[in-house]
Write a protein that holds these residues in place. Structure first.
Motif, PDB file in Angstrom:
ATOM      1  N   ALA A  91     -89.719 -43.973 -53.718  1.00  0.00           N
ATOM      2  CA  ALA A  91     -88.476 -44.756 -53.708  1.00  0.00           C
ATOM      3  C   ALA A  91     -88.671 -46.069 -52.953  1.00  0.00           C
ATOM      4  O   ALA A  91     -88.335 -47.141 -53.466  1.00  0.00           O
ATOM      5  CB  ALA A  91     -87.348 -43.934 -53.087  1.00  0.00           C
ATOM      6  N   ILE A  92     -89.246 -45.990 -51.761  1.00  0.00           N
ATOM      7  CA  ILE A  92     -89.398 -47.211 -50.954  1.00  0.00           C
ATOM      8  C   ILE A  92     -90.375 -48.166 -51.637  1.00  0.00           C
ATOM      9  O   ILE A  92     -90.166 -49.377 -51.680  1.00  0.00           O
ATOM     10  CB  ILE A  92     -89.863 -46.874 -49.515  1.00  0.00           C
ATOM     11  N   ARG A  93     -91.441 -47.622 -52.224  1.00  0.00           N
ATOM     12  CA  ARG A  93     -92.416 -48.466 -52.912  1.00  0.00           C
ATOM     13  C   ARG A  93     -91.755 -49.289 -54.016  1.00  0.00           C
ATOM     14  O   ARG A  93     -92.083 -50.458 -54.227  1.00  0.00           O
ATOM     15  CB  ARG A  93     -93.516 -47.581 -53.526  1.00  0.00           C
ATOM     16  N   ARG A  94     -90.812 -48.684 -54.730  1.00  0.00           N
ATOM     17  CA  ARG A  94     -90.237 -49.359 -55.898  1.00  0.00           C
ATOM     18  C   ARG A  94     -89.006 -50.200 -55.568  1.00  0.00           C
ATOM     19  O   ARG A  94     -88.511 -50.927 -56.435  1.00  0.00           O
ATOM     20  CB  ARG A  94     -89.875 -48.316 -56.953  1.00  0.00           C
ATOM     21  N   MET A  95     -88.458 -50.061 -54.379  1.00  0.00           N
ATOM     22  CA  MET A  95     -87.268 -50.845 -54.043  1.00  0.00           C
ATOM     23  C   MET A  95     -87.661 -52.304 -53.841  1.00  0.00           C
ATOM     24  O   MET A  95     -88.763 -52.611 -53.411  1.00  0.00           O
ATOM     25  CB  MET A  95     -86.586 -50.258 -52.810  1.00  0.00           C
ATOM     26  N   GLU A  96     -86.760 -53.212 -54.166  1.00  0.00           N
ATOM     27  CA  GLU A  96     -87.121 -54.629 -54.156  1.00  0.00           C
ATOM     28  C   GLU A  96     -86.667 -55.365 -52.905  1.00  0.00           C
ATOM     29  O   GLU A  96     -87.154 -56.458 -52.622  1.00  0.00           O
ATOM     30  CB  GLU A  96     -86.543 -55.316 -55.400  1.00  0.00           C
ATOM     31  N   GLY A  97     -85.689 -54.813 -52.167  1.00  0.00           N
ATOM     32  CA  GLY A  97     -85.167 -55.502 -50.986  1.00  0.00           C
ATOM     33  C   GLY A  97     -86.197 -55.590 -49.872  1.00  0.00           C
ATOM     34  O   GLY A  97     -87.128 -54.788 -49.803  1.00  0.00           O
ATOM     35  N   THR A  98     -86.043 -56.559 -48.968  1.00  0.00           N
ATOM     36  CA  THR A  98     -86.979 -56.686 -47.852  1.00  0.00           C
ATOM     37  C   THR A  98     -86.537 -55.830 -46.673  1.00  0.00           C
ATOM     38  O   THR A  98     -87.302 -55.594 -45.752  1.00  0.00           O
ATOM     39  CB  THR A  98     -87.080 -58.150 -47.373  1.00  0.00           C
ATOM     40  N   GLU A  99     -85.260 -55.377 -46.703  1.00  0.00           N
ATOM     41  CA  GLU A  99     -84.749 -54.549 -45.623  1.00  0.00           C
ATOM     42  C   GLU A  99     -84.057 -53.336 -46.241  1.00  0.00           C
ATOM     43  O   GLU A  99     -83.396 -53.462 -47.270  1.00  0.00           O
ATOM     44  CB  GLU A  99     -83.757 -55.355 -44.785  1.00  0.00           C
ATOM     45  N   ILE A 100     -84.222 -52.197 -45.601  1.00  0.00           N
ATOM     46  CA  ILE A 100     -83.716 -50.956 -46.176  1.00  0.00           C
ATOM     47  C   ILE A 100     -82.851 -50.234 -45.152  1.00  0.00           C
ATOM     48  O   ILE A 100     -83.244 -50.097 -43.986  1.00  0.00           O
ATOM     49  CB  ILE A 100     -84.899 -50.076 -46.637  1.00  0.00           C
ATOM     50  N   HIS A 101     -81.699 -49.801 -45.606  1.00  0.00           N
ATOM     51  CA  HIS A 101     -80.825 -49.031 -44.729  1.00  0.00           C
ATOM     52  C   HIS A 101     -80.970 -47.546 -45.052  1.00  0.00           C
ATOM     53  O   HIS A 101     -80.920 -47.144 -46.215  1.00  0.00           O
ATOM     54  CB  HIS A 101     -79.373 -49.478 -44.916  1.00  0.00           C
ATOM     55  N   PHE A 102     -81.177 -46.735 -43.994  1.00  0.00           N
ATOM     56  CA  PHE A 102     -81.379 -45.288 -44.134  1.00  0.00           C
ATOM     57  C   PHE A 102     -80.320 -44.598 -43.295  1.00  0.00           C
ATOM     58  O   PHE A 102     -80.142 -44.932 -42.131  1.00  0.00           O
ATOM     59  CB  PHE A 102     -82.779 -44.939 -43.617  1.00  0.00           C
ATOM     60  N   GLU A 103     -79.644 -43.652 -43.892  1.00  0.00           N
ATOM     61  CA  GLU A 103     -78.587 -42.982 -43.138  1.00  0.00           C
ATOM     62  C   GLU A 103     -78.497 -41.521 -43.568  1.00  0.00           C
ATOM     63  O   GLU A 103     -78.456 -41.220 -44.763  1.00  0.00           O
ATOM     64  CB  GLU A 103     -77.246 -43.680 -43.412  1.00  0.00           C
ATOM     65  N   VAL A 104     -78.459 -40.619 -42.587  1.00  0.00           N
ATOM     66  CA  VAL A 104     -78.275 -39.209 -42.899  1.00  0.00           C
ATOM     67  C   VAL A 104     -76.778 -38.948 -43.015  1.00  0.00           C
ATOM     68  O   VAL A 104     -76.027 -39.150 -42.059  1.00  0.00           O
ATOM     69  CB  VAL A 104     -78.903 -38.316 -41.810  1.00  0.00           C
ATOM     70  N   VAL A 105     -76.353 -38.552 -44.230  1.00  0.00           N
ATOM     71  CA  VAL A 105     -74.928 -38.363 -44.480  1.00  0.00           C
ATOM     72  C   VAL A 105     -74.479 -37.022 -43.907  1.00  0.00           C
ATOM     73  O   VAL A 105     -73.519 -36.924 -43.153  1.00  0.00           O
ATOM     74  CB  VAL A 105     -74.615 -38.430 -45.989  1.00  0.00           C
ATOM     75  N   ASP A 106     -75.152 -35.959 -44.311  1.00  0.00           N
ATOM     76  CA  ASP A 106     -75.023 -34.711 -43.571  1.00  0.00           C
ATOM     77  C   ASP A 106     -76.439 -34.171 -43.432  1.00  0.00           C
ATOM     78  O   ASP A 106     -77.388 -34.816 -43.877  1.00  0.00           O
ATOM     79  CB  ASP A 106     -74.054 -33.719 -44.242  1.00  0.00           C
ATOM     80  N   SER A 107     -76.637 -33.008 -42.845  1.00  0.00           N
ATOM     81  CA  SER A 107     -78.004 -32.600 -42.523  1.00  0.00           C
ATOM     82  C   SER A 107     -78.859 -32.369 -43.768  1.00  0.00           C
ATOM     83  O   SER A 107     -80.064 -32.168 -43.662  1.00  0.00           O
ATOM     84  CB  SER A 107     -77.975 -31.330 -41.675  1.00  0.00           C
ATOM     85  N   SER A 108     -78.244 -32.410 -44.962  1.00  0.00           N
ATOM     86  CA  SER A 108     -79.046 -32.151 -46.154  1.00  0.00           C
ATOM     87  C   SER A 108     -79.080 -33.327 -47.129  1.00  0.00           C
ATOM     88  O   SER A 108     -79.528 -33.174 -48.261  1.00  0.00           O
ATOM     89  CB  SER A 108     -78.513 -30.913 -46.875  1.00  0.00           C
ATOM     90  N   LEU A 109     -78.619 -34.493 -46.709  1.00  0.00           N
ATOM     91  CA  LEU A 109     -78.611 -35.626 -47.634  1.00  0.00           C
ATOM     92  C   LEU A 109     -78.801 -36.933 -46.868  1.00  0.00           C
ATOM     93  O   LEU A 109     -78.111 -37.196 -45.876  1.00  0.00           O
ATOM     94  CB  LEU A 109     -77.288 -35.674 -48.404  1.00  0.00           C
ATOM     95  N   ALA A 110     -79.762 -37.753 -47.358  1.00  0.00           N
ATOM     96  CA  ALA A 110     -79.945 -39.084 -46.770  1.00  0.00           C
ATOM     97  C   ALA A 110     -79.620 -40.135 -47.826  1.00  0.00           C
ATOM     98  O   ALA A 110     -79.949 -39.951 -49.000  1.00  0.00           O
ATOM     99  CB  ALA A 110     -81.380 -39.254 -46.288  1.00  0.00           C
ATOM    100  N   LYS A 111     -78.947 -41.200 -47.392  1.00  0.00           N
ATOM    101  CA  LYS A 111     -78.650 -42.328 -48.290  1.00  0.00           C
ATOM    102  C   LYS A 111     -79.583 -43.474 -47.938  1.00  0.00           C
ATOM    103  O   LYS A 111     -79.730 -43.830 -46.771  1.00  0.00           O
ATOM    104  CB  LYS A 111     -77.205 -42.790 -48.105  1.00  0.00           C
ATOM    105  N   ILE A 112     -80.189 -44.058 -48.981  1.00  0.00           N
ATOM    106  CA  ILE A 112     -81.139 -45.154 -48.776  1.00  0.00           C
ATOM    107  C   ILE A 112     -80.681 -46.304 -49.671  1.00  0.00           C
ATOM    108  O   ILE A 112     -80.443 -46.103 -50.858  1.00  0.00           O
ATOM    109  CB  ILE A 112     -82.566 -44.711 -49.167  1.00  0.00           C
ATOM    110  N   ASP A 113     -80.534 -47.479 -49.081  1.00  0.00           N
ATOM    111  CA  ASP A 113     -79.952 -48.584 -49.844  1.00  0.00           C
ATOM    112  C   ASP A 113     -80.643 -49.885 -49.460  1.00  0.00           C
ATOM    113  O   ASP A 113     -80.874 -50.140 -48.283  1.00  0.00           O
ATOM    114  CB  ASP A 113     -78.450 -48.663 -49.521  1.00  0.00           C
TER     115      ASP A 113
END
Lengths: 374, 374
Positions: free
Chosen positions: A85-107
């Motif tokens: 996922a990170i390899r293919r993302m185009e942005g220069t900065e990435i936000h990572f957030e654990v939504v609950d203990s079983s899901l992370a959001k990456i944007d």
């Protein structure tokens, strides 16, 4: 747990830690990378049960802020999915957030990814503490040590200790690496300016990985105890299990009195072996090297397909006539490891192991057992 | 049989003919290249039963003498051994001589090689005569025809005719190539300035090989009869068997009336599909494309691992809201084949096959069947 991170150092460190994470594992947690956002930065850990890689993305690199908006925490993220996922993302900065203990959001502002995660408690406890003998050495010296020895280790697991590189420090300020698959042996020594004493057997494959991982750093801190060896360089520490058992005694098998000496050009020998090896199969066949003071010839034959021979153009030979047969791949590996323009081959007779060395550097010795040919 | 030949054109032609020689074959003679030194030059032939490649090293190329000291004859030489031997020899000129009917000597002044050979009579008879419909076309046009259609052929052999590209000339000066694996279809037409009429099914894999072999030539002479197609360009002629059977009627399946039109940037779509395809497995999963006049979004999900979505930035959409699901690899293949900066996707509804085309070039049409998602 939450952070915003620069993509390039994040991806670089993910790739480093991910080298240890197995694609499939009997321990499902190991297919993950452990994320631990702590006071050092984002600490990423990958482990396959034999080797552990732990590498940190710091908050700052020089004046540049790498991680911001950080809220500490730990979680396990699939090594495959997060890296792809990170390899293919185009942005220069990435936000990572654990939504609950079983899901992370990456944007990254363009793509929004949700990854199924696991609890950090599921990851095995990993000991990355230094213990036993510890010393610092130059990274280029460690790379030389690995490149000039590890290729001779056995690629088979039938005798586990032969799949290792034996590292030995005798307290005299030198570190010696020895590898042998029983048909050949390679030995290299370097100075370490430390009076440590130890012997250990490091899996050759892992030692190669470690060399690759620390390349480009200036120095590496090595720590060896009964169970593991640790290599710390830059922001990365690699731990490897050791292979138990006594390593074969190899010092006495290197002959010291030779009757025949051939000095030749490394590249010419490698090219000639390349041509002759057309007629060598994995199971069968040897190159025959026939030498006297006026002529040196190499020859290979395969009953079904044909034969090749050629005269070596640049050489100097001392001794009576001699013919020796061997596996050409062994000669090529040994010559490449010596990294010199010319090499010297020293023979006792046609059956005893012979030595290949760089005439200008005695720190590496390569030994090859001839093959019987009928 | 004997000749002295310049290494580079010899190796180049060996490599060309060798592409058809199988590594292993139920017909042992086919693992050889047939050498035929005749009045044209050194004619080399490789054949795997489906495809034959015949290529000639001429005596002269311009003013340069390529073959000298020639004594005509025929022999079979192992494709693997002769190619590997010549590739690794260092001399610029190579002497080849048949010592007796079962041994050839090859020498470049440094290396002397003997190869076991076979009698030319053991090679199957191969028909490389032109027959049936024959015409000449530009090589770049044939390459376009192949590249913009062959990828859509089936890679499975369950329905042999779908592993072919259907070539059809209707006597109106155009040649149309169609390929379909039942889930997608690609069609490309080019002008040929010839009023030939024929239909044939050429194995897609072989057509790709042919395109590779004739690349760089200006024109190609094509000849099609009931059994084979011949492609002659430069010093090389390639023959392929045809796949018997009626090709599916595909003209009627391309819709002509559409209700929705999306124009978007090719590279942006390809990159987005690359990111989303992380969550697509070979057996399962589709990308969902949701469109309205103000927003176009793509989405993919995998129960076990996660999901991804992103908004397409550059687009123009005409029509009501529409969501369509499909295999992202099909979209990427189709867009790449069109080789245009922008592409237009035309939809009837969410279930009917949709069309992808280059808005500036109507000669290629790509059709994709949506997937049902629940």
């Amino acid at each position: 747990m939450r952070f915003t991170i620069k993509k390039d150092p994040f991806l670089k460190t993910l790739t480093i830690a991910g080298r240890a994470a197995p694609v499939k594992s009997a321990v499902p947690a190991l297919s993950n990378i452990k994320f631990d956002l702590n006071e050092k930065g984002l600490e990423l850990t990958g482990c396959n049960g034999e080797m552990t890689i732990d590498s940190v993305v710091p908050y700052m690199i020089g004046e540049e802020e790498i991680i911001r908006s950080a809220s500490m925490g730990k979680i396990l993220v699939s090594a495959h999915y997060i890296t792809e996922a990170i390899r293919r993302m185009e942005g220069t900065e990435i936000h990572f957030e654990v939504v609950d203990s079983s899901l992370a959001k990456i944007d990254d502002g363009r793509t929004s990814i949700k990854l199924v995660c696991a609890n950090a408690e599921e990851y095995p406890d990993i000991d990355l503490e230094e213990s036993g003998q510890t010393f610092e050495m130059s990274t280029p010296d460690l790379l030389d040590l690995v490149e000039q020895s590890a290729f001779a280790a056995s690629s088979k697991e039938t005798k586990p200790v032969l799949s290792a590189v034996n590292l030995e420090a005798c307290g005299d300020g030198t570190l010696v690496a020895t590898a042998t698959d029983a048909a050949r042996m390679a030995r290299k020594s370097v100075s370490i300016n430390a009076d440590v004493r130890f012997k250990c057997n490091v899996p050759a494959r892992i030692l190669g990985d470690i060399a690759h991982l620390i390349e480009g750093t200036g120095s590496v801190r090595v720590s060896v105890d009964d169970k593991k060896a640790l290599f710390r360089a830059g922001m990365t520490v690699v731990s490897t299990r050791l292979i138990p058992g006594d390593y074969p005694v190899t010092k006495s098998i290197i002959p010291t009195n030779f009757n025949y000496f051939l000095e030749a050009n490394s590249q010419e020998l490698i090219n000639a072996m390349g041509r002759l090896s057309i007629f060598i199969t994995e199971k069968d066949g040897a190159v025959k090297l026939s030498m006297n003071e006026s002529e040196v010839e190499v020859y290979a034959k395969n009953e079904a397909s044909g034969s090749a021979n050629e005269k070596i153009q640049t050489f100097s030979f001392v001794g009576e006539s001699l013919s020796v047969s061997f596996n050409p791949a062994y000669i090529v590996d040994a010559i490449k490891a010596l990294r010199s323009e010319d090499v010297t081959l020293c023979f006792v007779n046609e059956m005893k192991p012979f030595v290949i060395k760089n005439p200008k550097d005695p720190s590496a010795v390569e030994l090859i057992t001839p093959m019987r040919t009928y």
